[in-house]
Enzyme design. Structure first.
Site, mmCIF file in Angstrom:
data_model
loop_
_atom_site.group_PDB
_atom_site.id
_atom_site.type_symbol
_atom_site.label_atom_id
_atom_site.label_comp_id
_atom_site.label_asym_id
_atom_site.label_seq_id
_atom_site.Cartn_x
_atom_site.Cartn_y
_atom_site.Cartn_z
ATOM 1 N N ARG A 115 11.796 -23.810 -14.265
ATOM 2 C CA ARG A 115 11.595 -22.916 -13.109
ATOM 3 C C ARG A 115 12.803 -22.970 -12.149
ATOM 4 O O ARG A 115 13.297 -24.033 -11.805
ATOM 5 C CB ARG A 115 10.331 -23.340 -12.367
ATOM 6 N N THR A 128 14.187 -28.097 1.413
ATOM 7 C CA THR A 128 15.512 -27.570 1.063
ATOM 8 C C THR A 128 16.445 -27.609 2.281
ATOM 9 O O THR A 128 15.973 -27.522 3.407
ATOM 10 C CB THR A 128 15.310 -26.106 0.600
ATOM 11 N N GLY A 140 9.830 -20.259 -3.060
ATOM 12 C CA GLY A 140 10.917 -19.465 -3.600
ATOM 13 C C GLY A 140 10.533 -18.169 -4.278
ATOM 14 O O GLY A 140 11.252 -17.166 -4.164
ATOM 15 N N THR A 171 14.500 -21.012 3.149
ATOM 16 C CA THR A 171 13.715 -22.121 2.596
ATOM 17 C C THR A 171 12.246 -21.731 2.584
ATOM 18 O O THR A 171 11.784 -21.018 3.481
ATOM 19 C CB THR A 171 13.903 -23.416 3.415
HETATM 20 N N1 ASP Z 1 12.941 -22.461 -1.692
HETATM 21 C C1 ASP Z 1 12.901 -23.626 -2.529
HETATM 22 C C2 ASP Z 1 12.436 -23.228 -3.902
HETATM 23 O O1 ASP Z 1 11.503 -22.470 -4.000
HETATM 24 C C3 ASP Z 1 12.038 -24.718 -1.996
HETATM 25 C C4 ASP Z 1 12.273 -25.098 -0.559
HETATM 26 O O2 ASP Z 1 12.747 -24.287 0.220
HETATM 27 O O3 ASP Z 1 11.993 -26.238 -0.203
HETATM 28 O O4 ASP Z 1 12.943 -23.726 -4.861
#
Ligand code: ASP
Length: 341
Positions: free
Chosen positions: A235, A207, A261, A258
């Site tokens: 989701r 992310t 999640g 990030t």
């Molecule tokens: N936080 C993001 C999610 O759970 C994933 C990520 O940070 O890469 O959708």
């Protein structure tokens, strides 16, 4: 009378002689105060899994992204604009899990989430589950500025986008070979078949996010993502959730997160850091450490945050082996890192 004239004369002479020095000391030229920090995802980012050329590619893209935002701030632009344009650079790069290069859901489709928050007004905008928006962060801005809502999802968000001059692309634009292999590996693991560990660990997160302080003292934060590989049933993670993946408040700080999640939602990570600063009077650094290294870790969550406070102090805190991250200070000195220090 004689004394008065003498006193006045000496005062006049003294002030003529010393005034330039005194005024210089009393009003030193003001260094503009602003700052910016970004992340490109946290996870199993280790030197042994990285080739020199890939590391260089990440470093160059992080440098390009942070420089775009830094220039906007240096020229007196807003923190909001800096956050948006910085994130656009990373969304357009296949290196990160956002925009082009986003991870794929269980059906092999890229489904994108993004959010933005203005620390001055506490306005916020977010979108989730869109499949055809080239730069999801741009749509989150439109939701913030041109709708009565905070979060729009899936087809409704795309309908709104059509009315607001937002660029559309085919879903295939987002899809890369690496993300296809990551999905294959994730499905193999799910079915108990031997999976490609490289893709499982390396392609998990990614992310992108940015937090900035502008010269007017305003804070802003934004986050953009494809979510998590092999996600199902619509989701939605933390990235588009205000308070979990993104938060900004001029009184405290701006945060972008990030990681896994679900844990960031349950811990309300971004808002928790701000709340600790506001209610306990602790520093951004102390609050970020407590939330990531204790509260998130105790719950079994992995990931990290970048943040900046109202004085321009920056944090980059994570509990994973690495996090793509960069910051550039007022003097233009850049720090780019990906592994643990
Ligand atoms: N936080 C993001 C999610 O759970 C994933 C990520 O940070 O890469 O959708």
């Amino acid at each position: 009378m004689k004394y008065t004239i003498l006193l006045l004369a000496s005062f006049f002479l003294l002030s003529c002689h010393d005034s330039p020095k005194i005024s210089k000391e009393k009003n030193p030229p003001k260094t503009p105060k602003f700052g910016i920090v970004i992340h490109g995802g946290a996870g199993v980012i280790k030197k042994e899994n990285m080739t020199d050329s890939l590391q260089k590619a990440y470093e160059e893209k992080l440098e390009e992204a942070i420089s775009v935002g830094h220039k906007i701030l240096e020229d007196g632009g807003t923190a909001l604009e800096a956050v948006q344009k910085t994130i656009n650079v990373m969304e357009n790069s296949p290196l990160f899990n956002s925009g082009k290069g986003a991870v794929l859901n269980a059906d092999g489709i890229a489904e994108l989430d993004a959010s933005v928050m203005d620390g001055k007004t506490k306005n916020a905008g977010a979108i989730s589950g869109v499949q055809h928006i080239k730069n999801p962060i741009d749509l989150a801005y439109k939701v913030m500025n041109e709708s009565d809502h905070v979060m729009l999802s899936a087809s409704g968000a795309e309908e709104f986008a059509k009315l607001h001059d937002i660029e559309f692309v085919e879903n295939s634009y987002f899809i890369t070979e690496n993300r296809k292999k990551a999905l294959e590996s994730s499905k193999a693991k799910e079915q108990g078949v031997s999976a490609n560990e490289f893709y499982l660990s390396n392609e998990k997160y990614g992310t992108v996010g940015c937090a900035a302080l502008d010269q007017d003292g305003n804070l802003a934060a934004g986050t953009s993502t494809g979510g998590m590989t092999n996600k199902k049933f619509g989701r939605i993670g933390d990235s588009p959730i205000i308070g979990a993946g993104t938060y900004a408040n001029n009184k405290t700080c701006a945060i972008s997160a990030t990681g896994h999640g679900e844990f960031f939602i349950r811990n309300v990570v971004a808002h928790d850091i701000s709340a600790m600063m506001e209610y306990q009077g602790i520093s951004l650094e102390q609050a970020a450490k407590r939330v990531i290294q204790q509260k998130l870790t105790d719950l079994g969550g992995t990931g990290g945050i970048v943040g900046i406070d109202h004085k321009g102090r920056v944090v980059m805190e994570f509990n994973t082996p690495g996090m793509f991250r960069a910051t550039k200070n007022v003097k233009g000195e850049t720090t780019i890192k990906m592994y643990k220090d």
